[in-house]
Design an enzyme around this catalytic site. Structure first.
Site, short mmCIF file in Angstrom:
data_model
loop_
_atom_site.label_atom_id
_atom_site.label_comp_id
_atom_site.label_asym_id
_atom_site.label_seq_id
_atom_site.Cartn_x
_atom_site.Cartn_y
_atom_site.Cartn_z
N LYS A 175 0.84 -1.20 0.00
CA LYS A 175 0.00 0.00 0.00
C LYS A 175 0.87 1.25 0.00
O LYS A 175 0.60 2.22 -0.73
CB LYS A 175 -0.90 -0.01 1.24
CG LYS A 175 -1.91 1.10 1.29
CD LYS A 175 -2.80 0.98 2.54
CE LYS A 175 -3.73 -0.19 2.46
NZ LYS A 175 -4.70 -0.20 3.59
N ASP B 83 -7.74 3.40 4.25
CA ASP B 83 -8.39 2.17 4.69
C ASP B 83 -9.18 1.67 3.51
O ASP B 83 -9.98 2.41 2.91
CB ASP B 83 -9.29 2.38 5.90
CG ASP B 83 -9.54 1.05 6.62
OD1 ASP B 83 -8.56 0.44 7.07
OD2 ASP B 83 -10.70 0.61 6.71
N SER B 84 -8.92 0.45 3.13
CA SER B 84 -9.53 -0.05 1.91
C SER B 84 -9.76 -1.54 2.03
O SER B 84 -9.19 -2.21 2.90
CB SER B 84 -8.62 0.25 0.70
OG SER B 84 -7.32 -0.24 0.93
N LYS C 84 -3.35 -0.21 -13.56
CA LYS C 84 -4.15 -0.36 -12.35
C LYS C 84 -4.29 0.98 -11.63
O LYS C 84 -5.37 1.35 -11.18
CB LYS C 84 -3.53 -1.39 -11.41
CG LYS C 84 -4.30 -1.53 -10.10
CD LYS C 84 -3.54 -2.32 -9.06
CE LYS C 84 -4.20 -2.17 -7.70
NZ LYS C 84 -3.46 -2.84 -6.61
N HIS D 167 -9.63 1.77 -7.08
CA HIS D 167 -10.34 2.47 -6.02
C HIS D 167 -9.47 3.53 -5.37
O HIS D 167 -9.93 4.62 -5.03
CB HIS D 167 -10.82 1.46 -4.98
CG HIS D 167 -9.76 0.54 -4.46
ND1 HIS D 167 -8.91 -0.17 -5.28
CD2 HIS D 167 -9.38 0.23 -3.19
CE1 HIS D 167 -8.09 -0.90 -4.54
NE2 HIS D 167 -8.34 -0.66 -3.28
N ARG D 168 -8.19 3.20 -5.20
CA ARG D 168 -7.25 4.15 -4.60
C ARG D 168 -7.02 5.33 -5.54
O ARG D 168 -6.96 6.48 -5.10
CB ARG D 168 -5.94 3.43 -4.27
CG ARG D 168 -5.00 4.19 -3.36
CD ARG D 168 -3.94 3.27 -2.76
NE ARG D 168 -4.54 2.37 -1.79
CZ ARG D 168 -4.64 1.05 -1.95
NH1 ARG D 168 -4.18 0.46 -3.04
NH2 ARG D 168 -5.20 0.30 -1.02
#
Length: 202
Positions: A22, A78-79, A184, A189-190
């Site tokens: 991350k 937070d994912s 990607k 989402h990030r």
């Protein structure tokens, strides 16, 4: 998004995470802006207990703790993976499904087993991300994003991290684990949450 938005200039920023994958992704997204990002792990900050019931609440807990301890602005992510047929699970418990020490191979097997047990033919899912920027004086700003798709088994690909090898985004036929990291980063989402953060803070 929180109303407590401030502009970020070049300088040091703590990434409130001990997840190396991350941290690497966030660093790649921040590097064009002259941000010197350092992980909470690298400067010896403890991980706070994630007691929130949403991604946003947990991101805020982590960002506030890192900003207070370091005296620097801090960014927390937070994912997780939300599977429709599992009622949104593993959701905020995505990392905990991997156990300790974390094994996402085990976590992906648990997801597959849960879907098999449910008898569902609905493999739709989404990755969700909440980003929280926190300042040492307690101000925070939250940005949320997601990417929708479906799950595919067995896992495929060695890129990315976490549940990437079982997630196929809408419009694609390869998993995040098979996808070039740059591609990607453009659809994840990030990336969705980061676009909102960048628009507000740079």
């Amino acid at each position: 998004m929180s109303e407590n938005v401030r502009k970020l200039g070049p300088g040091r920023l703590v990434i409130a995470s001990h997840n190396d994958g991350k941290v690497r992704e966030i660093n790649e997204l921040l590097s064009p802006f002259g941000i010197e990002a350092v992980s909470a792990k690298k400067i010896g900050l403890a991980e706070p207990e994630e007691t929130g019931i949403t991604f946003a609440e947990n991101a805020a807990l982590k960002a506030r703790a890192a900003a207070t301890a370091s005296g620097l602005p801090a960014l927390a992510d937070d994912s997780g993976l939300a599977v429709a047929a599992l009622g949104g699970a593993p959701g905020i418990y995505s990392a905990r499904w991997a156990g300790e020490p974390r094994s996402f191979a085990n976590a992906m097997r648990k997801v597959e087993a849960a879907l098999d047990e449910s008898g569902t033919e609905d493999f739709s899912a989404r990755f969700v991300c909440a980003l929280c920027l926190a300042w040492p004086d307690g101000a925070i700003a939250i940005f949320e994003g997601d990417v929708r798709g479906r799950l595919a088994f067995p896992p495929r690909g060695i890129n990315g991290f976490g549940y990437d090898p079982i997630f196929v985004a809408d419009g694609y036929d390869i998993t995040f684990g098979e996808m070039d990291p740059r591609e990607k980063h453009s659809i994840s989402h990030r990336a969705d949450a980061f676009r909102k953060l960048m628009k507000a803070c740079f």
